[in-house]
Write an enzyme that holds these catalytic residues in place. Structure first.
Site, PDB file in Angstrom:
ATOM      1  N   ASN A   7      48.476  54.562   8.643  1.00  0.00           N
ATOM      2  CA  ASN A   7      49.202  54.400   7.387  1.00  0.00           C
ATOM      3  C   ASN A   7      48.432  55.164   6.310  1.00  0.00           C
ATOM      4  O   ASN A   7      47.422  54.687   5.810  1.00  0.00           O
ATOM      5  CB  ASN A   7      49.296  52.904   7.040  1.00  0.00           C
ATOM      6  CG  ASN A   7      49.873  52.665   5.659  1.00  0.00           C
ATOM      7  OD1 ASN A   7      50.482  53.557   5.075  1.00  0.00           O
ATOM      8  ND2 ASN A   7      49.688  51.466   5.131  1.00  0.00           N
ATOM      9  N   LYS A  65      49.221  55.758   3.363  1.00  0.00           N
ATOM     10  CA  LYS A  65      49.468  55.290   1.987  1.00  0.00           C
ATOM     11  C   LYS A  65      49.781  56.504   1.090  1.00  0.00           C
ATOM     12  O   LYS A  65      50.430  57.434   1.548  1.00  0.00           O
ATOM     13  CB  LYS A  65      48.288  54.462   1.483  1.00  0.00           C
ATOM     14  CG  LYS A  65      47.913  53.362   2.494  1.00  0.00           C
ATOM     15  CD  LYS A  65      46.925  52.379   1.980  1.00  0.00           C
ATOM     16  CE  LYS A  65      46.656  51.346   3.063  1.00  0.00           C
ATOM     17  NZ  LYS A  65      45.801  50.270   2.631  1.00  0.00           N
ATOM     18  N   HIS A 109      54.530  45.801   3.840  1.00  0.00           N
ATOM     19  CA  HIS A 109      53.078  46.009   3.742  1.00  0.00           C
ATOM     20  C   HIS A 109      52.546  45.222   2.544  1.00  0.00           C
ATOM     21  O   HIS A 109      53.242  45.070   1.539  1.00  0.00           O
ATOM     22  CB  HIS A 109      52.770  47.504   3.586  1.00  0.00           C
ATOM     23  CG  HIS A 109      51.305  47.767   3.630  1.00  0.00           C
ATOM     24  ND1 HIS A 109      50.510  47.648   2.512  1.00  0.00           N
ATOM     25  CD2 HIS A 109      50.477  48.085   4.663  1.00  0.00           C
ATOM     26  CE1 HIS A 109      49.252  47.906   2.868  1.00  0.00           C
ATOM     27  NE2 HIS A 109      49.210  48.174   4.159  1.00  0.00           N
ATOM     28  N   GLU A 158      50.640  45.904   0.198  1.00  0.00           N
ATOM     29  CA  GLU A 158      50.684  46.595  -1.105  1.00  0.00           C
ATOM     30  C   GLU A 158      52.108  46.592  -1.666  1.00  0.00           C
ATOM     31  O   GLU A 158      52.306  46.514  -2.878  1.00  0.00           O
ATOM     32  CB  GLU A 158      50.127  48.020  -0.952  1.00  0.00           C
ATOM     33  CG  GLU A 158      48.612  47.989  -0.828  1.00  0.00           C
ATOM     34  CD  GLU A 158      48.020  49.045   0.073  1.00  0.00           C
ATOM     35  OE1 GLU A 158      48.676  50.071   0.325  1.00  0.00           O
ATOM     36  OE2 GLU A 158      46.888  48.835   0.545  1.00  0.00           O
ATOM     37  N   GLU A 204      47.972  41.695   8.974  1.00  0.00           N
ATOM     38  CA  GLU A 204      47.001  42.339   8.091  1.00  0.00           C
ATOM     39  C   GLU A 204      46.550  41.341   7.034  1.00  0.00           C
ATOM     40  O   GLU A 204      47.238  41.150   6.023  1.00  0.00           O
ATOM     41  CB  GLU A 204      47.628  43.549   7.399  1.00  0.00           C
ATOM     42  CG  GLU A 204      48.033  44.645   8.343  1.00  0.00           C
ATOM     43  CD  GLU A 204      48.055  45.996   7.642  1.00  0.00           C
ATOM     44  OE1 GLU A 204      47.402  46.910   8.123  1.00  0.00           O
ATOM     45  OE2 GLU A 204      48.709  46.121   6.601  1.00  0.00           O
ATOM     46  N   GLY A 252      41.385  47.535   2.880  1.00  0.00           N
ATOM     47  CA  GLY A 252      40.705  48.453   1.965  1.00  0.00           C
ATOM     48  C   GLY A 252      39.439  47.880   1.350  1.00  0.00           C
ATOM     49  O   GLY A 252      38.906  48.426   0.398  1.00  0.00           O
ATOM     50  N   SER A 261      40.722  47.253   7.304  1.00  0.00           N
ATOM     51  CA  SER A 261      39.392  47.866   7.428  1.00  0.00           C
ATOM     52  C   SER A 261      39.028  48.233   8.866  1.00  0.00           C
ATOM     53  O   SER A 261      37.871  48.113   9.274  1.00  0.00           O
ATOM     54  CB  SER A 261      38.323  46.969   6.800  1.00  0.00           C
ATOM     55  OG  SER A 261      38.540  46.861   5.403  1.00  0.00           O
TER      56      SER A 261
END
Ligand code: PGA
Length: 253
Positions: free
Chosen positions: A9, A11, A96, A98, A168, A174, A213
């Site tokens: 991904n 992003k 996701h 985010e 996740e 991150g 991560s």
């Protein structure tokens, strides 16, 4: 035997020029192999670049990071599932963290996006995961099973060819903090049994990916954990060399 799914991904990284350079470098080092599936989720603007580079590589599936639930219409800035499919996307990422936490996406919207992907005959990968506050309050299992049930509430006929699930934990995305292989495995086992309750044994081939991560250093141990069927990788997937190392992780299967 399940084939592990390794998904990148990117992003908001790798525009068309960088995407081309990435794909050239990655595919030069990654010979076709049939013991795993690779998915690349580029920014929408780089999708056709990834599609062109992956032509003839059935082991490398281009994806899209987000879709709108409508087929077309007055939704400035949005991209529909049929459009993404037309451009060559094979898998849509839905929900996701985010999208949920930065852009306010709800479970109900995720459900509509899963339905839109399925109507467009496109596979979809639903992401679920708890925040640190939810984890500390002992709510992880309730949160992830709720997100799963709500996310696919409009697409109950799930089959492995069309549906992938990604766990996740938000606190691991991150941040450099990774769930231990044991922690990931424990939640994957909960999700696996939830899927069985929902749709019976035909859920057994649905891959459950771990994300948060993941790096070339921890990929092998995470992938070896029971019920971890693949990895969804953000930061460590943006550079071709790091992604190549993860894509070539020794398969435990
Ligand atoms: P990360 O992101 O690997 O940078 O933690 C994972 C993801 O958000 O998909």
């Amino acid at each position: 035997m399940k084939r592990p799914v390794l998904a990148a991904n990117w992003k908001m990284n790798n525009g068309p020029s960088a995407a081309k350079a990435f794909m050239d470098a990655f595919l030069a080092g990654y010979a076709p192999r049939d013991d795993r599936t690779i998915i690349i989720f580029p920014p929408a603007l780089s999708l056709t670049t990834v599609v062109a580079a992956a032509t003839g590589r059935n082991d490398v599936l281009p994806g899209i990071q987000n879709i709108h639930w409508a087929e077309k219409g007055a939704f400035t800035g949005e991209i529909s599932a049929p459009m993404a499919k037309d451009a060559g996307a094979r898998v849509a990422l839905v929900g996701h963290s985010e999208r949920r936490h930065v852009f306010g996406e709800t479970d109900a919207q995720c459900a509509k996006k899963c339905l839109a992907a399925s109507r467009a005959n496109m596979a979809f990968m639903l992401c679920v995961g708890e925040t640190i506050q939810q984890r500390e309050a002992g709510e992880t299992e309730r949160v992830v099973t709720h997100q799963l049930r709500e996310g696919v509430s409009q697409t109950p006929n799930l089959i492995s060819a069309d549906f992938l699930l990604a766990y996740e934990p938000v606190w691991a995305i991150g941040t450099g903090l990774t769930a231990s292989a044991g922690d990931a495995s424990a939640i994957h086992t909960v999700l696996r049994s939830e899927l069985r309750q929902m749709i019976g044994t035909r859920s057994d081939d649905i891959p459950i990916l771990y994300g948060g991560s993941v790096s070339p250093t921890n990929a092998a141990s995470l992938l070896a954990a029971p019920e971890v069927d693949g990895l969804l990788v953000g930061g460590a997937s943006v550079e071709a060399s790091s992604w190549l190392a993860i894509a070539q992780t020794i398969s435990p299967y």
